[in-house]
Design a protein around this motif. Structure first.
Motif, PDB file in Angstrom:
ATOM      1  N   LEU A  41       1.928   1.129   9.709  1.00 60.91           N
ATOM      2  CA  LEU A  41       2.294   1.312   8.311  1.00 60.91           C
ATOM      3  C   LEU A  41       2.195   2.773   7.891  1.00 60.91           C
ATOM      4  N   MET A  42       1.260   3.497   8.502  1.00 64.02           N
ATOM      5  CA  MET A  42       1.152   4.923   8.201  1.00 64.02           C
ATOM      6  C   MET A  42       2.409   5.671   8.642  1.00 64.02           C
ATOM      7  N   LEU A  43       3.027   5.188   9.726  1.00 68.68           N
ATOM      8  CA  LEU A  43       4.289   5.792  10.153  1.00 68.68           C
ATOM      9  C   LEU A  43       5.377   5.583   9.102  1.00 68.68           C
ATOM     10  N   SER A  44       5.386   4.404   8.481  1.00 70.68           N
ATOM     11  CA  SER A  44       6.355   4.144   7.419  1.00 70.68           C
ATOM     12  C   SER A  44       6.135   5.099   6.255  1.00 70.68           C
ATOM     13  N   TYR A  45       4.860   5.340   5.946  1.00 76.02           N
ATOM     14  CA  TYR A  45       4.552   6.274   4.864  1.00 76.02           C
ATOM     15  C   TYR A  45       4.962   7.701   5.240  1.00 76.02           C
ATOM     16  N   HIS A  50       9.176  13.418   0.539  1.00 71.84           N
ATOM     17  CA  HIS A  50       7.975  13.877  -0.174  1.00 71.84           C
ATOM     18  C   HIS A  50       7.911  13.331  -1.594  1.00 71.84           C
ATOM     19  N   TYR A  51       9.090  13.187  -2.244  1.00 73.11           N
ATOM     20  CA  TYR A  51       9.095  12.744  -3.639  1.00 73.11           C
ATOM     21  C   TYR A  51       8.752  11.258  -3.781  1.00 73.11           C
ATOM     22  N   LEU A  52       8.861  10.494  -2.698  1.00 73.02           N
ATOM     23  CA  LEU A  52       8.505   9.081  -2.769  1.00 73.02           C
ATOM     24  C   LEU A  52       7.042   8.821  -2.424  1.00 73.02           C
ATOM     25  N   LYS A  53       6.425   9.751  -1.712  1.00 74.96           N
ATOM     26  CA  LYS A  53       5.050   9.522  -1.254  1.00 74.96           C
ATOM     27  C   LYS A  53       4.086   9.390  -2.429  1.00 74.96           C
ATOM     28  N   SER A  54       4.155  10.312  -3.370  1.00 81.84           N
ATOM     29  CA  SER A  54       3.251  10.262  -4.522  1.00 81.84           C
ATOM     30  C   SER A  54       3.532   9.050  -5.398  1.00 81.84           C
ATOM     31  N   CYS A  55       4.801   8.676  -5.518  1.00 80.14           N
ATOM     32  CA  CYS A  55       5.167   7.501  -6.327  1.00 80.14           C
ATOM     33  C   CYS A  55       4.582   6.228  -5.716  1.00 80.14           C
ATOM     34  N   PHE A  56       4.663   6.117  -4.399  1.00 74.15           N
ATOM     35  CA  PHE A  56       4.112   4.946  -3.723  1.00 74.15           C
ATOM     36  C   PHE A  56       2.601   4.877  -3.886  1.00 74.15           C
ATOM     37  N   VAL A  57       1.925   5.984  -3.658  1.00 74.39           N
ATOM     38  CA  VAL A  57       0.463   6.004  -3.745  1.00 74.39           C
ATOM     39  C   VAL A  57      -0.001   5.672  -5.152  1.00 74.39           C
TER      40      VAL A  57
END
Length: 534
Positions: A41-45, A50-57
């Motif tokens: 799952l970390m690979l999916s993250y 970059h703009y989706l990473k903060s939104c997901f977290v």
């Protein structure tokens, strides 16, 4: 078919890199349960832009199994600057694209169940663990620490967890405070947070924090949804100069302080279904406000002049025309003139005392608001005939003609019942003055409607062809004698005395699957195809 060699080589290299990654050797403890998060799952993250990473977290600010309101999440992302601004595209549009992208990657999903469909999202438990693992100590679901940036009380249920002696000393870095007294249910469901101070007294945690709100100097998101013991915001709210989001819906807040106007960065103010009674003139100073939620504000009696200054406003569910209150001028319909960016649905009400003047209505140019998809007009007529003469009413309807492509249009006049002061709607959608409606259809071609209700329009004679209409309700139709071509119709409800003659009604072959509810006394029903009323 053939696969391009270069693409196939790149694809193979990518998978070999994944296979040889040391990430498979990691042991990552789940944040709240005793298992392990799959390293894959970390690979999916890592694969996210970059703009989706903060939104997901950020989604981990909500508890597990929580139904996250999609619109609410978007405005919170926006408040934290997580949405990239693109020239010519509203950030709300971009944010919705982010959500669709995360869903396509199976990192968030649509919530299911009554009241949630299409409006709420949720995270799988293991993905919630992943987001919380990445978010680390910046996210807290109980009390703040010196590392906390985002504090959520949505899952707090016991006193020890809810409050600590040094709670206020660690709030200086908090950017998000979700202190709702309500769960994620679509209907109000109050969660009372109690604290035993040793003397048997109880602490309302949202009230406790709002009394010490100046401790949250860096706050950008404040949610007090459904808080029952907070009746007004403190004047000191003005000290939170970075605040961009305030959610007070379903709360008991009755008024806003005049200092609200100092929050020049505020983008979202949600007062929907609250007990708010009036909006101060200082509201006009909120130059960056994009969302003003006023749905279901049944206690709202006065809106001061000034809303017309909110030129960045995208969403305004309810616009109320008001008479002056003492020395404070009330909101005039002409203030809609400069609100050129409105979208979605808009209700304009002049039925609570404010008179809508034709000369002002003509300056609104409502038909130019092409992003509006639903418009409702409410006016009042009594013995003093506040709306004016019949000719003025015709003029008002034409002056407030909706934009082309409108999906839902409703026109309601409230008439007084006797001398008892009770007001009741006497017309829906097309209005008591049927000539107005017929003229409106002929002049502006409102043919994109999907649902239409015609009630108590005794002089309404003909319904033109409407090729997208799916649902039609007609009652008290004494003058109606013609219904045009309605090829998409799925539901037809006709009630009333039927003293007129429904002599010409085109029944399309597509009506064979239409649901009928008919109570007719007519001389004829002309039908084509296999469908006919029972």
């Amino acid at each position: 078919g053939r696969v391009d060699d270069a693409y196939q080589e790149m694809h193979t290299k990518d998978w070999k890199f994944v296979e040889g990654s040391k990430i498979w050797e990691w042991e990552m403890p789940a944040a709240e349960i005793g298992g392990k998060i799959l390293p894959g799952l970390m690979l999916s993250y890592d694969d996210l832009p970059h703009y989706l990473k903060s939104c997901f977290v950020y989604c981990c600010i909500y508890p597990k199994d929580y139904k996250i309101e999609r619109e609410r999440l978007i405005w919170q992302w926006l408040a934290h600057g997580l949405i990239e601004e693109k020239e010519g595209i509203d950030v709300e549009v971009t944010a919705n694209q982010y959500i669709d992208d995360l869903m396509n990657r199976c990192l968030i999903e649509k919530a299911h169940g009554y009241g949630y469909e299409g409006t709420h999202l949720t995270l799988h438990d293991i993905l919630h663990d992943l987001a919380l693992y990445i978010g680390g100590r910046e996210y807290s679901h109980a009390s703040a620490t010196e590392h906390t940036h985002h504090l959520s009380l949505l899952s707090v249920h016991d006193d020890a967890e809810a409050h600590k002696p040094n709670a206020l000393e660690t709030t200086n870095k908090v950017r998000t405070l979700l202190a709702d007294s309500k769960s994620d249910f679509p209907l109000p469901y109050i969660i009372y947070l109690n604290f035993d101070s040793g003397s048997g007294s109880k602490l309302d945690l949202p009230l406790f924090y709002i009394k010490h709100i100046t401790n949250f100097k860096w706050l950008r998101v404040l949610s007090l949804r459904a808080c029952q013991n907070i009746h007004e915001l403190p004047k000191s709210i003005e000290d939170l100069s970075l605040l961009k989001y305030i959610n007070l819906n379903y709360s008991k807040v009755r008024r806003l302080p005049s200092s609200i106007g100092r929050l020049c960065n505020l983008q979202t103010l949600d007062l929907s279904h609250s007990d708010i009674e009036e909006l101060p003139k200082e509201m006009g100073e909120l130059c960056n406000l994009r969302y003003l939620g006023l749905k279901g504000t049944k206690c709202l009696e006065f809106v001061a002049e000034g809303l017309g200054k909110l030129s960045n406003l995208r969403t305004l569910h309810w616009f109320m025309v008001c008479d002056d209150k003492g020395k404070t001028r009330g909101c005039n319909i002409i203030e809609l003139k400069d609100l050129n960016k409105l979208k979605g649905e808009l209700s304009i009400e002049g039925s609570r005392g404010g008179r809508v003047k034709l000369i002002d209505a003509m300056k609104v140019h409502l038909k130019q608001r092409h992003e509006l998809n639903g418009v409702e007009l409410y006016f009042k007529v009594g013995d003093d005939d506040r709306v004016g003469s019949a000719s003025e009413e015709r003029g008002l309807l034409e002056a407030l003609e909706p934009p082309h492509g409108i999906e839902r249009w409703q026109f309601v006049i409230m008439k007084e019942i006797g001398q008892c002061g009770i007001w009741t709607p006497t017309m829906w959608t097309c209005g008591h003055y049927a000539w107005n409606v017929a003229h409106c259809w002929q002049q502006i071609g409102i043919k994109s409607l999907e649902k239409l209700e015609v009630r108590e329009c005794l002089t309404f004679c003909a319904l033109p062809s409407m090729h997208l209409l799916k649902s039609l309700t007609i009652s008290d139709y004494d003058g109606l004698n013609t219904i045009g071509d309605l090829p998409k119709l799925e539901m037809l409800h006709v009630y009333g005395s039927g003293n007129g003659c429904l002599s010409r009604c085109w029944v399309s072959p597509n009506w064979r699957h239409c649901t009928y509810t008919l109570s007719l006394r007519t001389s004829a029903w002309e039908a084509t195809g296999n469908a006919s009323p029972n």
